[in-house]
Structure formats: structure tokens, C-alpha cells
Write a protein that holds these residues in place. Structure first.
Motif, PDB file in Angstrom:
ATOM      1  N   LEU A 110      41.619  41.354-118.702  1.00 15.19           N
ATOM      2  CA  LEU A 110      43.072  41.281-118.833  1.00 15.19           C
ATOM      3  C   LEU A 110      43.757  40.099-119.823  1.00 15.19           C
ATOM      4  O   LEU A 110      44.183  40.753-120.621  1.00 15.19           O
ATOM      5  N   PHE A 111      42.824  39.089-119.888  1.00 18.52           N
ATOM      6  CA  PHE A 111      43.581  38.287-120.902  1.00 18.52           C
ATOM      7  C   PHE A 111      43.043  38.287-122.287  1.00 18.52           C
ATOM      8  O   PHE A 111      43.613  37.962-123.042  1.00 18.52           O
ATOM      9  N   ASN A 112      41.877  38.720-122.606  1.00 17.69           N
ATOM     10  CA  ASN A 112      41.147  39.193-123.775  1.00 17.69           C
ATOM     11  C   ASN A 112      41.686  40.514-124.345  1.00 17.69           C
ATOM     12  O   ASN A 112      41.579  40.608-125.668  1.00 17.69           O
ATOM     13  N   VAL A 139      34.641  47.117-129.891  1.00 15.55           N
ATOM     14  CA  VAL A 139      33.323  46.905-129.805  1.00 15.55           C
ATOM     15  C   VAL A 139      33.317  45.665-128.754  1.00 15.55           C
ATOM     16  O   VAL A 139      32.248  45.827-127.775  1.00 15.55           O
ATOM     17  N   LYS A 140      34.437  44.896-128.796  1.00 23.96           N
ATOM     18  CA  LYS A 140      34.101  43.679-127.782  1.00 23.96           C
ATOM     19  C   LYS A 140      34.423  43.936-126.594  1.00 23.96           C
ATOM     20  O   LYS A 140      33.956  43.571-125.533  1.00 23.96           O
ATOM     21  N   LEU A 141      35.376  44.862-126.481  1.00 26.94           N
ATOM     22  CA  LEU A 141      35.951  45.478-125.102  1.00 26.94           C
ATOM     23  C   LEU A 141      34.966  46.138-124.438  1.00 26.94           C
ATOM     24  O   LEU A 141      34.785  46.060-123.212  1.00 26.94           O
ATOM     25  N   SER A 142      34.255  47.093-125.089  1.00 27.66           N
ATOM     26  CA  SER A 142      33.184  47.759-124.775  1.00 27.66           C
ATOM     27  C   SER A 142      32.015  46.998-124.217  1.00 27.66           C
ATOM     28  O   SER A 142      31.464  47.141-123.023  1.00 27.66           O
ATOM     29  N   ASP A 165      32.211  43.622-123.108  1.00 22.99           N
ATOM     30  CA  ASP A 165      32.592  43.001-121.785  1.00 22.99           C
ATOM     31  C   ASP A 165      32.936  43.973-120.525  1.00 22.99           C
ATOM     32  O   ASP A 165      32.647  43.520-119.566  1.00 22.99           O
ATOM     33  N   PHE A 166      33.511  45.112-121.098  1.00 23.59           N
ATOM     34  CA  PHE A 166      33.609  46.013-119.876  1.00 23.59           C
ATOM     35  C   PHE A 166      32.403  46.432-119.057  1.00 23.59           C
ATOM     36  O   PHE A 166      32.216  46.549-117.989  1.00 23.59           O
ATOM     37  N   SER A 167      31.329  46.838-120.168  1.00 24.21           N
ATOM     38  CA  SER A 167      30.152  47.337-119.627  1.00 24.21           C
ATOM     39  C   SER A 167      29.405  46.124-118.906  1.00 24.21           C
ATOM     40  O   SER A 167      28.880  46.453-117.872  1.00 24.21           O
ATOM     41  N   SER A 168      29.249  45.158-119.267  1.00 20.94           N
ATOM     42  CA  SER A 168      28.964  43.744-118.589  1.00 20.94           C
ATOM     43  C   SER A 168      29.501  43.737-117.118  1.00 20.94           C
ATOM     44  O   SER A 168      28.895  43.612-116.283  1.00 20.94           O
ATOM     45  N   TYR A 169      31.071  43.896-117.035  1.00 15.20           N
ATOM     46  CA  TYR A 169      31.604  43.839-115.681  1.00 15.20           C
ATOM     47  C   TYR A 169      31.078  45.086-114.944  1.00 15.20           C
ATOM     48  O   TYR A 169      30.981  44.934-113.692  1.00 15.20           O
ATOM     49  N   TYR A 170      31.191  46.254-115.410  1.00 15.05           N
ATOM     50  CA  TYR A 170      31.047  47.503-114.533  1.00 15.05           C
ATOM     51  C   TYR A 170      29.413  47.426-114.210  1.00 15.05           C
ATOM     52  O   TYR A 170      29.387  48.145-113.146  1.00 15.05           O
ATOM     53  N   ASN A 171      28.501  46.929-114.982  1.00 18.11           N
ATOM     54  CA  ASN A 171      27.077  46.921-114.124  1.00 18.11           C
ATOM     55  C   ASN A 171      27.083  45.910-113.267  1.00 18.11           C
ATOM     56  O   ASN A 171      25.983  46.155-112.381  1.00 18.11           O
ATOM     57  N   ARG A 172      28.066  44.719-113.186  1.00 17.89           N
ATOM     58  CA  ARG A 172      27.670  43.950-112.324  1.00 17.89           C
ATOM     59  C   ARG A 172      28.682  44.022-111.113  1.00 17.89           C
ATOM     60  O   ARG A 172      28.227  43.448-109.825  1.00 17.89           O
ATOM     61  N   VAL A 173      29.536  44.954-111.072  1.00 19.38           N
ATOM     62  CA  VAL A 173      30.564  44.990-110.003  1.00 19.38           C
ATOM     63  C   VAL A 173      30.559  46.224-109.502  1.00 19.38           C
ATOM     64  O   VAL A 173      30.770  47.115-110.225  1.00 19.38           O
ATOM     65  N   HIS A 174      30.666  46.640-107.983  1.00 21.65           N
ATOM     66  CA  HIS A 174      30.771  47.763-107.314  1.00 21.65           C
ATOM     67  C   HIS A 174      32.048  48.119-107.261  1.00 21.65           C
ATOM     68  O   HIS A 174      32.622  47.306-106.240  1.00 21.65           O
ATOM     69  N   ILE A 175      32.771  48.980-107.842  1.00 20.08           N
ATOM     70  CA  ILE A 175      34.239  48.906-107.561  1.00 20.08           C
ATOM     71  C   ILE A 175      34.573  50.181-106.751  1.00 20.08           C
ATOM     72  O   ILE A 175      35.524  49.616-105.887  1.00 20.08           O
ATOM     73  N   LEU A 176      33.893  51.110-106.553  1.00 18.34           N
ATOM     74  CA  LEU A 176      34.082  51.973-105.368  1.00 18.34           C
ATOM     75  C   LEU A 176      33.040  51.431-104.114  1.00 18.34           C
ATOM     76  O   LEU A 176      31.984  51.792-104.399  1.00 18.34           O
ATOM     77  N   GLY A 177      33.304  50.842-103.263  1.00 17.04           N
ATOM     78  CA  GLY A 177      32.755  50.068-102.234  1.00 17.04           C
ATOM     79  C   GLY A 177      32.421  50.987-101.091  1.00 17.04           C
ATOM     80  O   GLY A 177      32.861  52.373-101.087  1.00 17.04           O
ATOM     81  N   GLU A 178      32.077  50.674-100.062  1.00 17.05           N
ATOM     82  CA  GLU A 178      31.908  51.200 -98.827  1.00 17.05           C
ATOM     83  C   GLU A 178      33.377  51.690 -98.342  1.00 17.05           C
ATOM     84  O   GLU A 178      34.245  51.096 -98.630  1.00 17.05           O
ATOM     85  N   PRO A 179      33.285  52.949 -97.823  1.00 16.66           N
ATOM     86  CA  PRO A 179      34.756  53.357 -97.292  1.00 16.66           C
ATOM     87  C   PRO A 179      35.287  52.780 -95.774  1.00 16.66           C
ATOM     88  O   PRO A 179      35.491  53.196 -94.808  1.00 16.66           O
ATOM     89  N   LEU A 180      35.163  51.593 -96.155  1.00 16.93           N
ATOM     90  CA  LEU A 180      35.872  50.613 -94.913  1.00 16.93           C
ATOM     91  C   LEU A 180      37.177  49.894 -95.138  1.00 16.93           C
ATOM     92  O   LEU A 180      37.425  49.487 -96.292  1.00 16.93           O
TER      93      LEU A 180
END
Length: 554
Positions: free
Chosen positions: A460-462, A498-501, A503-518
Motif C-alpha cells: 500500500l505505502f510503496n 519491476v519493484k512492485l512485481s 514485492d508482490f511475488s514475495s508477499y503472494y508466495n508467503r501469505v495464503h489469501i484464500l484460506g479455509e472456508p471458515l
């Protein structure tokens, strides 16, 4: 249902430049202040854990005794409320200096509820008219004559037109294309260049230009004066001497001192006639227009001659304010002969097909994959040509190893991350259809306080908040600068992506955005999806200035 795209109506957007300006104004009100910026925006994830802006201790020592900021000034910063400045959570003095942290949940709420407002340039330029004259296209009569340096100038002009238009500038591209092979090639490159037929006014304009030269004191008017060399030039019209003209002018700083004699050919007059037609179209809708010649460094000297010739035959304000945006040379590794633009494109397309086949195997076939390969090729070439400042030399490696779907700085990597976002939202909508997830709620119901992961604030900030200012900076052209040359930030969007890609790739590889359907996980999932929607919109808007369509899947 679509992700929330923000409320309609007028809204005040946060601008990081406004925040820095306001914070500087408070500190520089000190008695020992000097007119210089002392605040800096943090950008690295490690430092963003605890602060968003910092005024270093060394700078504070120049402003206050022992570098100690008065308590009332610190309190004033904490309660700073100015349009465009994000809400501040805390301001305190540490060993590093004076540090400010923003009220992050409130910033998330405001920005992610009004995404469209962060996709526009931060300042508008309505009423301005610019003519971008892509000089190499005047001389290229066939696709075989289109060199890599020409392609670089075309891509620079095409991108510059896009960012200027995004800012509200009326742009006209010159010249119109007439060669069918070049038209088709640029179409393959996703370049929508004007292809209008020559109007009847151009031949008339050429006759008027010839008459002006016949009456010009700087031109040799007959064949006897032109001499044997000029007689051998079948398209030669006359010869013009620049030395005396340049000595009488007061505003020709930066022109080559060796400019002297110019043999005027029919093609030069057609060049000027097309420019004059574009000027006439501009002046029919506005009081003035500015002319920028986008030229390769190899043709810069010749274009200065055309510039001076135009000044001689047309004394309008548009000729007096001409500027030249010069593109540096394009060198090819391990190549003894010049490489044509068409050969370069076909080689890159073949390499991209090979790289895609190595990654996806037999899936790489059919019309859909042909379109994907063409888009990936166009993206790869643009990032090779535009990621370096236009005035600097670029070096092209034609070997297979130079093109890849994995490298983090190439166009294919940007497209891959766009496709990941499209796949993410496709997976979410499929899950909604299956009844696993609820439909996306209104943005006003989202709880952004759940966005606590380091990479979320970084995105968001960068990237999301600053994007509008990056667009404005890309369209900033110092027309009032002294000299004939100007520079533009034509590399800014590519570097930003380039920078956005990464940092986004690093975040996306680390965080599960679509989690368990709970149910208890849905609140955070929706907040993250809204953040990803903003990232996707920034990707799409940035790629649009490069005329690269986003891919839904790779």
C-alpha cells in the motif's frame, strides 16, 4: 460479484509528497532552519515495521540545540490535519531521529475504499497540446530499414504519449504511417500509431515551403549556385546556410556548433509539411502547442538541421520552442552487423515460445497461446527498451539465455504476476459459485485492521498510494529548460513495475489469501482480496501506459 472498487463522488486522496511537505514546513519553522528537505519516506520492509517517515538525527542537529526537537512541535506533528496528509498515529524522537508512523488501519480504509482515485495522475494538465514527432518514422520507407535504435525511439514516443494523455494533455503523433509492413509490425508490438492518409493540405504546404525558401536570404536558389554535388541529388531542392541565421538568434543554446550547410531534400519538406499540419490541428483547438522531436542519437545532428530549417520558414511560437528528446544508442552483444527491428521481434518471439514450452510443455499450442506469446514478447521488448533512461545506452543480448519467464526484471515476470492475480480472483469467484465463500461485502463493511502482515503495508505505502504521483512524474517534461535537449522519465513506469512485481511475488508466495472456508477467517480474507484488487488495478493502469494488455493466465 466484483471486488469493491470504492465509493463514487469527490474524495481527498493521500499524497506522500503532501505529507513530506507538511512535515518539512513544521520543522523548518525553527529559528535555525534552512530551506531544505529533512524528512524522508521509508521504503524497506524492515524499517517500515516501526516508522513511515524519518527526519535523521544529523539533520535535526542543524536545526535544534543538541538536535532535540521541542515537545510542542512533536505534538503538533502528531495532530497534523492537512488535506492530502494521511492521519498520523505517533511522532517521537529516537536515536535514529524524529520518526512518524501513520494510522495504518485508517489509511488502509481510505485508500482501499477509493481505489480509482489512486490510479490517476496526481495533477492534471488540461488545455495543453503536444506534438510528438517520431523522427525515425520519417525516413523508414520499409520494414527492413527499421533498426533497433528506431524501435527504441518509437516505443519511447508511444509510451510518452500514453502518460501525457493520462494526465489530460492533448497529444498528436507525427508522422502518419503509410507503409503496410511497418503498420503490421507495430500492430504486432501493440503500438496503435496513426495511419491516416496524407491530406490534400500537405502537397499545398510543400509548395508554400518551397516558395518561402525561394525568398529566403539563407538559401541558394538556383542550380548553378548549388553545384555539381547537389545536381546529383535527384530530390534536392536547394541548399541552406545556417551560420548567419544562428548568429542572429539569441535562444539557440545546445545546438551543434558544426551546423552550417543543409541540402534540403523533398523528404525534408514533407517532414515539415506534416508537422505544420499537426500544428494547424492543435491551434484550431488551443492557443498554443509544443513540439517534441523524439530522435535517436544517430539522427540528432540531422534533426537539428530540420529544426533550424523550420525556424527559418516559419517564425511561429511553436518553432521557437522546439525540443529534442534524444534516445541513446542500442548495442547488440556479439553482433558484427546491424540487427533489424523485425528480426529482433521474431527472435524474441521464438525464444519466448521456447521458454514457455519448457515451463508448460504441450499446453503451449493453439490461438490462445499464440496471442499470449505475442503479448509476452511485446512486454519483454518494452522492458528491454524502456527500463533504462532514454538518454542512456542499452545493450541487447540476443542469446536464448537472455529471455526467460522466470527472471524478475523482465516483462514476462510482470505478466506472470498479473496472471497470478487474475487466477486468484477466478478461484475466489469459483468458490463463491460453489457455495464455499460468501459474496464479497460492500467496501464499507470491510475490517482493514486485520491487515497486519508486513508485506501488506509495504504494497500500500510503496506502490498503491504513490502510483498517481509516479504517473505524474512520468509525464513531467521540462519544456522551459534551457537548451534544445530535454529529458523525460520514460523509465519510471518500468522500474516501478519491476519493484512492485518483486514485492508482490514475495508477499503472494508467503501469505495464503484464500484460506479455509471458515466464517471466522472471512474478514481477513476479504480485506486481503480488496488489497489485491488495488494491486491488480495498479498493474493494469501501469501496463496500459505501455500498451501491454494484461494476461488472465499463463
Amino acid at each position: 460479484m466484483e471486488m469493491g472498487s470504492g465509493a463514487e463522488g469527490s474524495v481527498g486522496c493521500f499524497r506522500l509528497s503532501e505529507a513530506l511537505r507538511a512535515l518539512n514546513a513544521l520543522l523548518l519553522a525553527a529559528p535555525r532552519a534552512h530551506p531544505a528537505s529533512v524528512w524522508f519516506k521509508e521504503s524497506r520492509g524492515r524499517k517500515l515495521r516501526n516508522r513511515d517517515f524519518v527526519a535523521p538525527h544529523e539533520a535535526l542537529q542543524n536545526l535544534f540545540p543538541q538536535g532535540q526537537v521541542p515537545e510542542n512541535m512533536i505534538n503538533g506533528m502528531t495532530h497534523l490535519q492537512i488535506a492530502g496528509v494521511p492521519p498520523i498515529r505517533s511522532c517521537k524522537q529516537t536515536e535514529a531521529g524524529l520518526v512518524v508512523q501513520l494510522e495504518r488501519p485508517a489509511v488502509f480504509q481510505q485508500v482501499l475504499s477509493h481505489i480509482p482515485y489512486y490510479l490517476k495522475p496526481s495533477s492534471a494538465s488540461s488545455g495543453q497540446n503536444v506534438i510528438l514527432n517520431c523522427v525515425p518514422l520519417h525516413g523508414c520507407k520499409s520494414l527492413e530499414s527499421l533498426r533497433l535504435s528506431h524501435l527504441r525511439a518509437i516505443l519511447v514516443a508511444d509510451h510518452l504519449a500514453a502518460v501525457l494523455r493520462a494526465k489530460g494533455v492533448e497529444v498528436r503523433l507525427v508522422p502518419a504511417l503509410h507503409n503496410e509492413e511497418i503498420k503490421y509490425f507495430l500492430h504486432q508490438m501493440k503500438i496503435d500509431w496513426p495511419t491516416l492518409l496524407v491530406t490534400s493540405s500537405v502537397p499545398d504546404a510543400i509548395l508554400l515551403l518551397k516558395q518561402s525558401l525561394m525568398d529566403c536570404i539563407y538559401a541558394e536558389k538556383n542550380e548553378a549556385e548549388m553545384g555539381l554535388q547537389q545536381k546529383q541529388e535527384t530530390n534536392a531542392f536547394c541548399r541552406v546556410h545556417f551560420k548567419e541565421f544562428m548568429e542572429k538568434q539569441q535562444d539557440l543554446e545546445g545546438y551543434d556548433p558544426n551546423l552550417d550547410v543543409f541540402l534540403v531534400l523533398e523528404g525534408n519538406l514533407r517532414h515539415l509539411a506534416e508537422l505544420q499540419e499537426a500544428v494547424a490541428q492543435c491551434l484550431s483547438a488551443a492557443e498554443s502547442c509544443r513540439v517534441i522531436h523524439v530522435v535517436s542519437c544517430e539522427e540528432e545532428f540531422q534533426q537539428q538541421k530540420v529544426d533550424l530549417l523550420w525556424r527559418i520558414v516559419d517564425t511561429g511560437a511553436h518553432t521557437a520552442s522546439q525540443k529534442h528528446l534524444v534516445c541513446g544508442p542500442v548495442k547488440v552483444l556479439s553482433s558484427l552487423s546491424p540487427v533489424g527491428a523485425a528480426h529482433y521481434f521474431e527472435l524474441r518471439r521464438s525464444q519466448m515460445h521456447k521458454a514457455s514450452f519448457m515451463k508448460y510443455g504441450d499446453l503451449v499450442q493453439g490461438n490462445a497461446w499464440d496471442d499470449t506469446i505475442n503479448i509476452l514478447t511485446s512486454a519483454a521488448i518494452r522492458f528491454e527498451m524502456l527500463a533504462t533512461a532514454h538518454r542512456s545506452q542499452i545493450t541487447i543480448n540476443m542469446e536464448d539465455a537472455a529471455i526467460s519467464t522466470k527472471g524478475t526484471k523482465g516483462g514476462a515476470f510482470m505478466m506472470y504476476n498479473c496472471a497470478r492475480l487474475a487466477t486468484l480472483f477466478g478461484s475466489y469467484h469459483n468458490a463463491v459459485h460453489q457455495g464455499l465463500y460468501p459474496a464479497f461485502p460492500p467496501t464499507s463493511e470491510l475490517n482493514f485492521s486485520s491487515l497486519q502482515e508486513e508485506g501488506e503495508w509495504l504494497l500500500l505505502f510503496n506502490y498503491i498510494i504513490p502510483f498517481s504521483e509516479v504517473l505524474s512524474q512520468s509525464a513531467r517534461i521540462p519544456m522551459s529548460a534551457k537548451g534544445v535537449r530535454i529529458t523525460a522519465n520514460t523509465e519510471a513506469i518500468c522500474k516501478f513495475l519491476v519493484k512492485l512485481s518483486m514485492d508482490f511475488s514475495s508477499y503472494y508466495n508467503r501469505v495464503h489469501i484464500l484460506g479455509e472456508p471458515l466464517p471466522h477467517l472471512f474478514s481477513q480474507m476479504f480485506a486481503r482480496l480488496q488489497l489485491m484488487k488495488a494491486v491488480q488495478e495498479v498493474f493494469h493502469s501501469a501496463l496500459a501506459t505501455l500498451h501491454i494488455p494484461p494476461l488472465k493466465q499463463i
